[in-house]
Motif scaffolding. Structure first.
Motif, PDB file in Angstrom:
ATOM      1  N   CYS A  53       0.836  -1.206   0.000  1.00  0.00           N
ATOM      2  CA  CYS A  53       0.000   0.000   0.000  1.00  0.00           C
ATOM      3  C   CYS A  53       0.870   1.254   0.000  1.00  0.00           C
ATOM      4  CB  CYS A  53      -0.931   0.010   1.208  1.00  0.00           C
ATOM      5  SG  CYS A  53      -2.250  -1.225   1.172  1.00  0.00           S
ATOM      6  N   HIS A  54       1.853   1.296   0.898  1.00  0.00           N
ATOM      7  CA  HIS A  54       2.739   2.460   0.988  1.00  0.00           C
ATOM      8  C   HIS A  54       3.515   2.663  -0.316  1.00  0.00           C
ATOM      9  CE1 HIS A  54       2.249   3.691   5.166  1.00  0.00           C
ATOM     10  NE2 HIS A  54       2.269   2.416   5.540  1.00  0.00           N
TER      11      HIS A  54
ATOM     12  N   LYS B 267       1.178   3.890  -3.170  1.00  0.00           N
ATOM     13  CA  LYS B 267       0.807   5.292  -2.951  1.00  0.00           C
ATOM     14  C   LYS B 267       1.982   6.210  -3.266  1.00  0.00           C
ATOM     15  CE  LYS B 267      -1.207   8.333   0.576  1.00  0.00           C
ATOM     16  NZ  LYS B 267      -1.722   8.384   1.984  1.00  0.00           N
TER      17      LYS B 267
ATOM     18  N   ALA C 177      -3.339   4.123   8.938  1.00  0.00           N
ATOM     19  CA  ALA C 177      -2.151   4.511   8.172  1.00  0.00           C
ATOM     20  C   ALA C 177      -2.490   5.441   7.013  1.00  0.00           C
ATOM     21  CB  ALA C 177      -1.442   3.262   7.647  1.00  0.00           C
TER      22      ALA C 177
ATOM     23  N   SER D  52       9.676  -2.877   1.190  1.00  0.00           N
ATOM     24  CA  SER D  52      10.210  -2.065   2.288  1.00  0.00           C
ATOM     25  C   SER D  52      11.716  -1.870   2.161  1.00  0.00           C
ATOM     26  CB  SER D  52       9.912  -2.725   3.637  1.00  0.00           C
ATOM     27  OG  SER D  52       8.527  -2.796   3.878  1.00  0.00           O
TER      28      SER D  52
END
Length: 466
Positions: free
Chosen positions: A25-26, A29, A51, A155
């Motif tokens: 998701c991060h 986005k 979040a 990540s």
């Protein structure tokens, strides 16, 4: 974080909001995509909302706006039946992919020559992944390690020339990565596992094969050939024109890398040369670790690492936490944490690696118990049984192995340490390799292993293994 730019300006559904799902998701986005996040767990949905992500019941939205479904590896893609989100995506003509597919697409867009090592196999992939990452660091590479080993791939730091990504992949993750294209792909072995998620062993092996079949044209496929599935896979890769390096710890090879009397040997065209020695490296003890080391060595050579650097890297490898981890010594007693040995097959690797064992076993039992470990019983001087499995294991051991029902890890460690020290044996080993899940007493095997480590290091006179 690796921003995912391949879906910039598009709307993407993400199902499964655990660690890798939230990381996706991060990353989406950050790359300019609109994310609609969903999960069957209300708690996970709440965390995503906190979040800052838009959440929804993906059963109740229009799929016409979605460009892709990013699916958690934990949700079934094919067997025993596709997850409901997969069925909805297919009905709408939406592609279903995973986070490592997003990683691969970003690499092709921004740094196609950045080194990417992908590792899979039924057994040993975490140790091999950690060992390769260690070797890369010793050789001076900017190294990123993640995937199934724990850190979500998105990540990690972005791909760039000179930065190597070393990524462990489960069969579930491979299934969700249709354009997987590592520069070095490693398939350690294939044995029966995860049949509930793949239907048959043939399907499972075919999924594993895709990791090495996808290596880039100038890349290297490294395949352990000590099982029939992988031998056939290596032969098919050869026929397809791939560069294949075969690995064996059971037989010498005319071409490839093999282990002979604790020495890693490279053979080519009838000539052979020593690559490295494994003798005396406690973190790589046992035949299973010899295979891991041979595959890692072949990878290092493919990456251009000098042989002397390879040898020093092998010797300085600390091992994987909770997997044959040497915790400490008291006198001549060695304490080994193999809490990740959560089934009989995994425990067999540990039991085969030592001669005089004071064995701590038990926990939440699995089908078959320890009946398949009978060939290793002569190595066990005494067993200390804990958790729900203790009565069943005691019955299996019977009169063949002295044992006591300790109940808890605290009692087992104290008893095993006492008896090992009093045994008079030259090299006694107190081994935690439970052959069971941890869930009856601990939330996961990491917590169980950490508890063992704490108990051992609290014993008077215990010194860390250097």
């Amino acid at each position: 974080m690796i921003p995912v730019t391949s879906f910039a300006g598009k709307t993407v559904a993400v199902f499964g909001l655990g660690g890798s799902g939230l990381a996706s998701c991060h990353a989406l986005k950050a790359g300019g995509a609109e994310v609609i996040a969903g999960d069957d767990s209300a708690d996970n949905v709440a965390k995503a909302a906190q979040a800052g992500f838009k959440t929804a019941d993906l059963r109740a939205v229009s799929w016409a706006k979605f460009s892709a479904l990013i699916l958690t590896p934990g949700a079934p893609l094919t067997h025993p039946a596709p997850h409901w989100s997969v069925l909805m995506a297919r009905q709408a003509g939406v592609e279903v992919i995973g986070d490592i597919e997003l990683f691969c697409r970003e690499r092709r867009r921004h740094a196609p020559d950045a080194p990417f090592v992908a590792i899979t196999g039924t057994n040993g992939k975490s140790t091999t992944t950690a060992l390769i990452a260690h070797l890369m660091k010793v050789a001076g590479y900017d190294t990123q390690m993640g995937g199934n080993i724990g850190t979500a791939v998105l990540s990690l730091q972005p791909q760039r020339t000179g930065r190597v990504h070393v990524i462990e992949m489960s069969s579930y993750q491979i299934d969700l990565t249709p354009s997987l294209d590592p520069s070095v792909g490693i398939l350690l072995n294939v044995s029966e596992d995860h049949i509930d998620r793949h239907g048959t062993l043939e399907n499972y092996a075919a999924v594993k094969a895709r990791l090495v079949a996808g290596v880039q044209p100038q890349g290297t496929a490294i395949v352990g050939v000590d099982d029939i599935w992988c031998r056939n896979i290596a032969d098919r890769l050869d026929q397809a024109g791939k560069r294949v390096v075969r690995i064996s710890v059971k037989n010498p090879l005319p071409d490839g890398v093999y282990v002979e009397r604790e020495t890693i040997v490279q053979a080519s065209g009838g000539a052979r040369g020593e690559i490295a020695r494994l003798g005396g490296i406690g973190s790589l003890r046992g035949l299973h670790n010899a295979q891991n080391a041979a595959c890692a060595a072949a990878c290092a050579l493919a990456m251009g690492i000098p042989v002397d650097t390879l040898q020093s890297g092998l010797r300085s490898f600390p091992g994987l936490a909770h997997r044959m981890e040497q915790v400490g010594r008291r006198g001549n007693v060695l304490f080994v944490n193999d809490s990740k040995g959560t089934n009989a097959d995994a425990a067999a690797h540990a039991l085969s690696s030592f001669g005089d064992i004071f064995w701590i076993a038990g926990g939440k039992p699995k089908l078959g118990g320890i009946t398949g470990l009978a060939e290793y019983f002569p190595r066990i001087r005494k067993a200390y049984l804990i958790g729900e499995a203790a009565p069943e294991f005691a019955e299996t051991l019977g009169e063949r192995v002295p044992h006591e029902i300790s109940g808890t890890l605290e009692v087992a460690v104290a008893g095993a340490a006492r008896d090992a020290e009093a045994s008079g044996l030259a090299d006694p080993v107190v081994l935690l390799s439970p052959a069971c899940a941890s869930f009856d007493q601990y939330r996961n095997f990491e917590i169980r292993g950490t508890k063992f480590r704490d108990l051992v290091t609290a014993l008077p006179g215990v010194k860390p293994v250097v």
